[in-house]
Enzyme design. Structure first.
Site, PDB file in Angstrom:
ATOM      1  N   HIS A  70      11.792  -8.413   8.318  1.00 33.97           N
ATOM      2  CA  HIS A  70      10.676  -7.498   8.050  1.00 33.97           C
ATOM      3  C   HIS A  70      11.199  -6.139   7.607  1.00 33.97           C
ATOM      4  O   HIS A  70      10.664  -5.526   6.667  1.00 33.97           O
ATOM      5  CB  HIS A  70       9.809  -7.347   9.301  1.00 33.97           C
ATOM      6  CG  HIS A  70       8.856  -6.187   9.249  1.00 33.97           C
ATOM      7  ND1 HIS A  70       7.862  -6.070   8.295  1.00 33.97           N
ATOM      8  CD2 HIS A  70       8.748  -5.079  10.034  1.00 33.97           C
ATOM      9  CE1 HIS A  70       7.179  -4.947   8.497  1.00 33.97           C
ATOM     10  NE2 HIS A  70       7.715  -4.333   9.542  1.00 33.97           N
ATOM     11  N   HIS A 136       7.792   2.658  20.643  1.00 34.34           N
ATOM     12  CA  HIS A 136       9.005   2.168  19.975  1.00 34.34           C
ATOM     13  C   HIS A 136       9.437   3.091  18.844  1.00 34.34           C
ATOM     14  O   HIS A 136      10.623   3.138  18.493  1.00 34.34           O
ATOM     15  CB  HIS A 136       8.798   0.734  19.469  1.00 34.34           C
ATOM     16  CG  HIS A 136       8.005   0.629  18.211  1.00 34.34           C
ATOM     17  ND1 HIS A 136       6.630   0.512  18.188  1.00 34.34           N
ATOM     18  CD2 HIS A 136       8.392   0.639  16.906  1.00 34.34           C
ATOM     19  CE1 HIS A 136       6.211   0.438  16.943  1.00 34.34           C
ATOM     20  NE2 HIS A 136       7.244   0.515  16.148  1.00 34.34           N
ATOM     21  N   ARG A 231      -0.021  -5.441  -7.138  1.00 36.10           N
ATOM     22  CA  ARG A 231      -1.029  -4.789  -7.990  1.00 36.10           C
ATOM     23  C   ARG A 231      -1.348  -3.391  -7.458  1.00 36.10           C
ATOM     24  O   ARG A 231      -1.598  -2.459  -8.235  1.00 36.10           O
ATOM     25  CB  ARG A 231      -2.313  -5.623  -8.064  1.00 36.10           C
ATOM     26  CG  ARG A 231      -2.225  -6.793  -9.018  1.00 36.10           C
ATOM     27  CD  ARG A 231      -3.576  -7.464  -9.187  1.00 36.10           C
ATOM     28  NE  ARG A 231      -4.552  -6.574  -9.810  1.00 36.10           N
ATOM     29  CZ  ARG A 231      -4.750  -6.478 -11.116  1.00 36.10           C
ATOM     30  NH1 ARG A 231      -3.993  -7.191 -11.949  1.00 36.10           N
ATOM     31  NH2 ARG A 231      -5.677  -5.685 -11.600  1.00 36.10           N
ATOM     32  N   LYS A 412      -9.804   5.090 -15.440  1.00 34.18           N
ATOM     33  CA  LYS A 412      -9.051   5.092 -16.698  1.00 34.18           C
ATOM     34  C   LYS A 412      -9.342   6.356 -17.502  1.00 34.18           C
ATOM     35  O   LYS A 412      -8.447   6.909 -18.161  1.00 34.18           O
ATOM     36  CB  LYS A 412      -9.422   3.850 -17.502  1.00 34.18           C
ATOM     37  CG  LYS A 412      -8.623   3.682 -18.791  1.00 34.18           C
ATOM     38  CD  LYS A 412      -9.009   2.389 -19.487  1.00 34.18           C
ATOM     39  CE  LYS A 412      -8.212   2.205 -20.777  1.00 34.18           C
ATOM     40  NZ  LYS A 412      -8.588   0.943 -21.467  1.00 34.18           N
TER      41      LYS A 412
END
Length: 506
Positions: A70, A136, A231, A412
């Protein structure tokens, strides 16, 4: 034709002197030389022996992945997102040192995890040291400094300064502002505040840490992952929003963003807080607590290891077998022997998601209330210690709020202006984003004890609600993930959702 070399010969491309890891989620990952040095240390290698999903491996046999892989995944995605922004927006002045610091923070963000990941800090430590606020992330920062010092890694050889080291630690565990609106960071200024949203994003939860473990956990448990993190990386832009530089996404990606948060809710329902996984982790926690009360020959407690990074480096999931095979660990060993023979704590009931009257109470006070309802003959069979309570919170990441509302988008036509999702984009989203309920377990295996706890739970619910007839505890109910209607409603007569069908009833 002569090349750019001083002697008229073409220069060869510089050889890559790092390493390449073949990852099942992201493919081939190129790791820079400094990160290789960090990986090849005992402090980092210990992550190979800490399960990513804690007790989830006892439920999903494919969930054998560890914090090691990970961390490599977060390293990779940290670099991809940072370099994407660097290439598309040179005006941000993202330096090679910025990129390297963000990647190292992604690599080292989980150095501080203890045995069975969140079992250690969120369950064991809270019971071993009541009132303990240690997390942690605190150990990750301390372990990072310890790693650099013990292995004599000279950050200056890689053009990193002491300020960069501070920056890395702030990326791992972002400090909170002392005053509202003040800048709490020393590693970078406000003009690069967006870099603090890549590894751990406190603004809206959109960060590469989640993108990796959502993808990795889904793959290893055999569940589907709907959102596409690549994406999201490709559509990311940094835009100034209300005076702060923030990472925003293209407006057409709003459904992809929603799917990310929906994936989170499904994983919490079907994996992270599955009733059998919770039972396994309760047993591991109880075994650790028993072992902590009876220190070994060195007279050192498990809970005290976090105060010494040398000792903490040696503390991994291997503690399970040390207890199981060790002497003088009678009760702790008995609990783990029950676990390996699948004699798990039994779920006797849970409240309905909309029934929140018990939720403000602590788990301990709920257990005490349930035991107080026991009849004299039942108290001969069960004790307060035989009742375990688990408060379950399943949401999209921001409690009862719609997390998509906290994400800004660009269009856009206006790539340098950010705005929240339009109203028309939100019409398909659910009205409910949270699902909270209480589960009750019996630690004993015999039928009489299980039935006694079940009856006491029903009586307790009756008293709490002021009802005249005790309700039946919903021991086998499978609530829908938040945002979906329950199957009993008229709107849900169609085929059940595939992800709901794949939930294991263990």
């Amino acid at each position: 034709m002569a090349g750019p070399g001083s002697d008229g010969e073409a220069e060869l491309p510089k050889a890559f002197d790092g390493k390449v890891f073949n990852d099942p989620i992201h493919g081939h990952i190129e790791v820079d030389p400094l990160s290789v040095k960090i990986i090849d240390t005992p402090q980092f290698q210990r992550l190979r022996n800490i399960k990513q999903l804690g007790g989830g491996y006892w439920l999903y046999p494919g969930a054998c992945h560890n914090r090691f892989e990970h961390s490599l995944g977060v390293y990779y995605l940290s670099g991809r997102l940072t370099t994407e922004l660097q290439g598309k927006q040179p005006e941000l002045d993202i330096t090679p040192q910025d990129v390297l610091c963000v990647k190292i923070a992604g690599l080292c963000h989980d150095l501080g995890h203890g045995p069975f990941s969140h079992v250690f800090d969120q369950q064991f430590m809270k019971k071993a040291e009541p009132g303990c606020t240690w997390k942690h992330e605190d150990a990750s920062i301390e372990m990072f400094d310890h790693l650099i010092k013990q292995n004599k890694i000279n950050l200056a050889e890689y053009d990193l300064t002491q300020q960069d080291q501070t920056f890395i630690k702030e990326l791992i565990s972002p400090p909170k502002p002392k005053e509202p609106g003040s800048w709490p960071y020393k590693g970078r200024g406000t003009e690069k505040g967006f870099l603090y949203q890549i590894v751990s994003n406190s603004e809206n939860g959109m960060d590469v840490d989640k993108w990796d473990y959502f993808a990795r956990d889904s793959e290893c448990t055999g569940l589907s992952k709907k959102f596409d993190h690549m994406r999201l990386i490709q559509s990311a832009r940094v835009i100034k929003v209300h005076g702060k530089w923030q990472i925003c996404y293209r407006d057409k990606e709003w459904l992809n963003v929603y799917d990310m948060f929906y994936t989170r809710a499904c994983l919490h329902r079907q994996v992270y807080q599955h009733q059998a996984k919770v039972a396994v982790e309760m047993m591991i926690t109880d075994a650790l607590l028993e072992a902590d009360r009876t220190p070994g020959e060195d007279n050192k407690k498990i809970s005290g290891a976090r105060k010494n990074m040398d000792a903490y480096t040696r503390l991994t999931d291997s503690i399970f077998h040390k207890i199981l095979e060790g002497e003088g660990q009678g009760k702790a060993r008995d609990i783990l022997e029950n676990l390996v023979t699948r004699k798990l704590y039994r779920l006797v009931g849970e409240t309905e998601p909309g029934d929140l009257h018990l939720f403000p109470k602590s788990e301990a006070s709920i257990a005490e209330g349930i035991f107080a309802c026991a009849l004299p003959e039942e108290k001969k069979k069960i004790t307060l210690e035989d009742i375990a309570v688990n408060k379950v919170k399943v949401n999209y990441g921001m409690g009862e709020k719609n997390p998509v509302d906290s994400v800004n988008f660009w269009t856009k036509d206006k790539p340098n202006e950010a705005e929240p999702p339009k109203e028309k984009l939100s019409q398909m989203l659910p009205a409910n984003f949270a699902d909270n309920f209480v589960r009750v377990y019996c630690k004993k295996q015999d039928k009489d004890s299980i039935e006694a706890v079940k009856r006491c739970f029903g009586v307790f619910l009756k008293k709490e609600k002021g009802e005249t007839t005790p309700p039946k505890p919903q021991g086998s109910r499978k609530p829908s993930p938040p945002g979906r209607p329950a199957r009993k409603t008229n709107e849900s007569k169609g085929p059940p959702d595939k992800r709901a069908r794949r939930e294991l009833d263990l």
